[in-house]
Design a protein around this motif. Structure first.
Motif, PDB file in Angstrom:
ATOM      1  N   GLY A   1       0.841  -1.197   0.000  1.00 51.59           N
ATOM      2  CA  GLY A   1       0.000   0.000   0.000  1.00 51.59           C
ATOM      3  C   GLY A   1       0.873   1.243   0.000  1.00 51.59           C
ATOM      4  N   ASN A   2       0.255   2.399   0.177  1.00 54.58           N
ATOM      5  CA  ASN A   2       1.006   3.641   0.243  1.00 54.58           C
ATOM      6  C   ASN A   2       1.794   3.728   1.542  1.00 54.58           C
ATOM      7  N   VAL A   3       2.979   4.317   1.472  1.00 56.49           N
ATOM      8  CA  VAL A   3       3.793   4.567   2.658  1.00 56.49           C
ATOM      9  C   VAL A   3       3.447   5.971   3.136  1.00 56.49           C
ATOM     10  N   THR A   4       2.982   6.091   4.377  1.00 59.69           N
ATOM     11  CA  THR A   4       2.530   7.367   4.915  1.00 59.69           C
ATOM     12  C   THR A   4       3.604   7.972   5.804  1.00 59.69           C
ATOM     13  N   LEU A   5       3.912   9.257   5.551  1.00 57.31           N
ATOM     14  CA  LEU A   5       4.902  10.004   6.332  1.00 57.31           C
ATOM     15  C   LEU A   5       4.222  11.234   6.920  1.00 57.31           C
ATOM     16  N   GLU A   6       4.405  11.472   8.210  1.00 55.83           N
ATOM     17  CA  GLU A   6       3.822  12.647   8.827  1.00 55.83           C
ATOM     18  C   GLU A   6       4.902  13.696   9.015  1.00 55.83           C
ATOM     19  N   LEU A   7       4.705  14.851   8.414  1.00 57.88           N
ATOM     20  CA  LEU A   7       5.595  15.997   8.547  1.00 57.88           C
ATOM     21  C   LEU A   7       4.959  16.981   9.520  1.00 57.88           C
ATOM     22  N   PRO A   8       5.685  18.000   9.955  1.00 56.64           N
ATOM     23  CA  PRO A   8       5.096  18.952  10.906  1.00 56.64           C
ATOM     24  C   PRO A   8       3.803  19.598  10.403  1.00 56.64           C
TER      25      PRO A   8
ATOM     26  N   ASP B   1       2.219  18.716   7.090  1.00 57.81           N
ATOM     27  CA  ASP B   1       1.517  17.957   6.072  1.00 57.81           C
ATOM     28  C   ASP B   1       1.659  16.457   6.310  1.00 57.81           C
ATOM     29  N   ILE B   2       0.844  15.699   5.586  1.00 59.39           N
ATOM     30  CA  ILE B   2       0.995  14.243   5.523  1.00 59.39           C
ATOM     31  C   ILE B   2       1.363  13.917   4.088  1.00 59.39           C
ATOM     32  N   ILE B   3       2.407  13.121   3.922  1.00 59.27           N
ATOM     33  CA  ILE B   3       2.887  12.737   2.594  1.00 59.27           C
ATOM     34  C   ILE B   3       2.731  11.230   2.460  1.00 59.27           C
ATOM     35  N   GLU B   4       2.198  10.813   1.336  1.00 59.43           N
ATOM     36  CA  GLU B   4       2.129   9.393   1.028  1.00 59.43           C
ATOM     37  C   GLU B   4       2.993   9.126  -0.193  1.00 59.43           C
ATOM     38  N   LEU B   5       3.728   8.020  -0.132  1.00 61.48           N
ATOM     39  CA  LEU B   5       4.517   7.555  -1.273  1.00 61.48           C
ATOM     40  C   LEU B   5       3.693   6.471  -1.952  1.00 61.48           C
ATOM     41  N   HIS B   6       3.231   6.758  -3.154  1.00 67.60           N
ATOM     42  CA  HIS B   6       2.381   5.834  -3.908  1.00 67.60           C
ATOM     43  C   HIS B   6       3.231   5.187  -5.003  1.00 67.60           C
ATOM     44  N   TYR B   7       3.421   3.876  -4.901  1.00 67.51           N
ATOM     45  CA  TYR B   7       4.230   3.128  -5.873  1.00 67.51           C
ATOM     46  C   TYR B   7       3.313   2.476  -6.897  1.00 67.51           C
ATOM     47  N   GLU B   8       3.764   2.509  -8.136  1.00 71.90           N
ATOM     48  CA  GLU B   8       2.995   1.918  -9.226  1.00 71.90           C
ATOM     49  C   GLU B   8       3.958   1.581 -10.359  1.00 71.90           C
ATOM     50  N   LYS B   9       3.647   0.520 -11.085  1.00 69.32           N
ATOM     51  CA  LYS B   9       4.475   0.179 -12.246  1.00 69.32           C
ATOM     52  C   LYS B   9       3.889   0.843 -13.475  1.00 69.32           C
ATOM     53  N   ASN B  10       4.730   1.576 -14.193  1.00 66.91           N
ATOM     54  CA  ASN B  10       4.343   2.211 -15.448  1.00 66.91           C
ATOM     55  C   ASN B  10       5.228   1.649 -16.546  1.00 66.91           C
ATOM     56  N   TYR B  11       4.599   0.983 -17.510  1.00 60.84           N
ATOM     57  CA  TYR B  11       5.313   0.316 -18.606  1.00 60.84           C
ATOM     58  C   TYR B  11       6.341  -0.679 -18.057  1.00 60.84           C
ATOM     59  N   GLY B  12       5.985  -1.356 -16.967  1.00 64.77           N
ATOM     60  CA  GLY B  12       6.840  -2.376 -16.372  1.00 64.77           C
ATOM     61  C   GLY B  12       7.948  -1.825 -15.493  1.00 64.77           C
ATOM     62  N   GLN B  13       8.043  -0.514 -15.358  1.00 61.27           N
ATOM     63  CA  GLN B  13       9.098   0.110 -14.559  1.00 61.27           C
ATOM     64  C   GLN B  13       8.491   0.654 -13.267  1.00 61.27           C
ATOM     65  N   PRO B  14       9.107   0.368 -12.105  1.00 68.76           N
ATOM     66  CA  PRO B  14       8.560   0.883 -10.842  1.00 68.76           C
ATOM     67  C   PRO B  14       8.718   2.403 -10.756  1.00 68.76           C
ATOM     68  N   THR B  15       7.645   3.070 -10.322  1.00 65.33           N
ATOM     69  CA  THR B  15       7.657   4.522 -10.155  1.00 65.33           C
ATOM     70  C   THR B  15       7.024   4.882  -8.818  1.00 65.33           C
ATOM     71  N   VAL B  16       7.276   6.108  -8.376  1.00 65.30           N
ATOM     72  CA  VAL B  16       6.721   6.604  -7.125  1.00 65.30           C
ATOM     73  C   VAL B  16       6.100   7.971  -7.386  1.00 65.30           C
ATOM     74  N   GLN B  17       5.054   8.266  -6.618  1.00 62.20           N
ATOM     75  CA  GLN B  17       4.375   9.551  -6.704  1.00 62.20           C
ATOM     76  C   GLN B  17       4.207  10.090  -5.289  1.00 62.20           C
ATOM     77  N   PHE B  18       4.482  11.404  -5.107  1.00 63.12           N
ATOM     78  CA  PHE B  18       4.240  12.057  -3.828  1.00 63.12           C
ATOM     79  C   PHE B  18       2.791  12.524  -3.800  1.00 63.12           C
ATOM     80  N   ILE B  19       2.068  12.109  -2.760  1.00 65.33           N
ATOM     81  CA  ILE B  19       0.698  12.586  -2.542  1.00 65.33           C
ATOM     82  C   ILE B  19       0.733  13.376  -1.237  1.00 65.33           C
TER      83      ILE B  19
END
Length: 190
Positions: A90-97, A99-117
């Motif tokens: 699932g998403n990796v959740t990070l709590e900052l002072p 904001d809350i940041i989630e690292l969303h991992y997904e494969k795009n064209y077979g290559q692993p990618t990450v998105q900051f939410i």
């Protein structure tokens, strides 16, 4: 004459009580940038800037910041790159002072990618999303392979070799200690 004096008095009071003041120019050091995502440093504060693809206006840029207290930037880089090797379920959740940041991992064209939410001000109603980034782009953002990564990497402390420690202790033991003169104690009367 009175009108002229009154005019000068008004002009002087306006300039004396102006609400605009000049601030120092804050200089940010760019660690790395890839497309619309960048990492910047000012003193001990690190800031991620990114173009928010979650809005209809493509000119919306958002940011989140945190202090590098105990090598947090290095730990964040390791956390992100470890997700490329072993994708979390699932998403990796990070709590900052702020904001809350989630690292969303997904494969795009077979290559692993990450998105900051980003949940802005820790509110689930206001969400910002970065573009998807691959490992090469993350390396570029964190300045890996350049001298800018030295701006945040932990200093490596090398332990003293055991052979040198024991040799130093033996050398100290062989040195004769000079005795200190004893000071006589005064007897107290009660």
């Amino acid at each position: 004459m009175r009108k002229i004096i009154l005019l000068f008095a008004c002009m002087f009071s306006i300039s004396a009580f102006s609400q605009i003041k000049v601030l120092k120019n804050e200089t940010l050091v760019e660690i790395g940038k890839e497309n619309s995502v960048g990492l910047y440093k000012k003193e001990n504060r690190f800031t991620f800037n990114y173009q928010d693809i979650n809005t209809s206006n493509l000119n919306t840029f958002r940011s989140f910041s945190f202090l590098d207290v105990n090598g947090d930037v290095t730990d964040l880089y390791k956390l992100i790159t470890d997700g490329f090797i072993d994708e979390p379920s699932g998403n990796v959740t990070l709590e900052l002072p702020n904001d809350i940041i989630e690292l969303h991992y997904e494969k795009n064209y077979g290559q692993p990618t990450v998105q900051f939410i980003q949940y802005i001000n820790k509110n689930k109603k206001y969400v910002g999303k970065s573009q998807f980034l691959n490992k090469k782009q993350i390396d570029k953002i964190f300045g890996i392979g350049t001298n800018k990564s030295a701006l945040y990497k932990k200093a490596v402390q090398r332990p003293t070799p055991v052979a040198n420690v024991s040799a130093t202790q033996n050398h100290v033991a062989e040195t004769p200690a000079t005795p200190k003169p004893a000071t006589p104690k005064k007897k107290s009367r009660r």
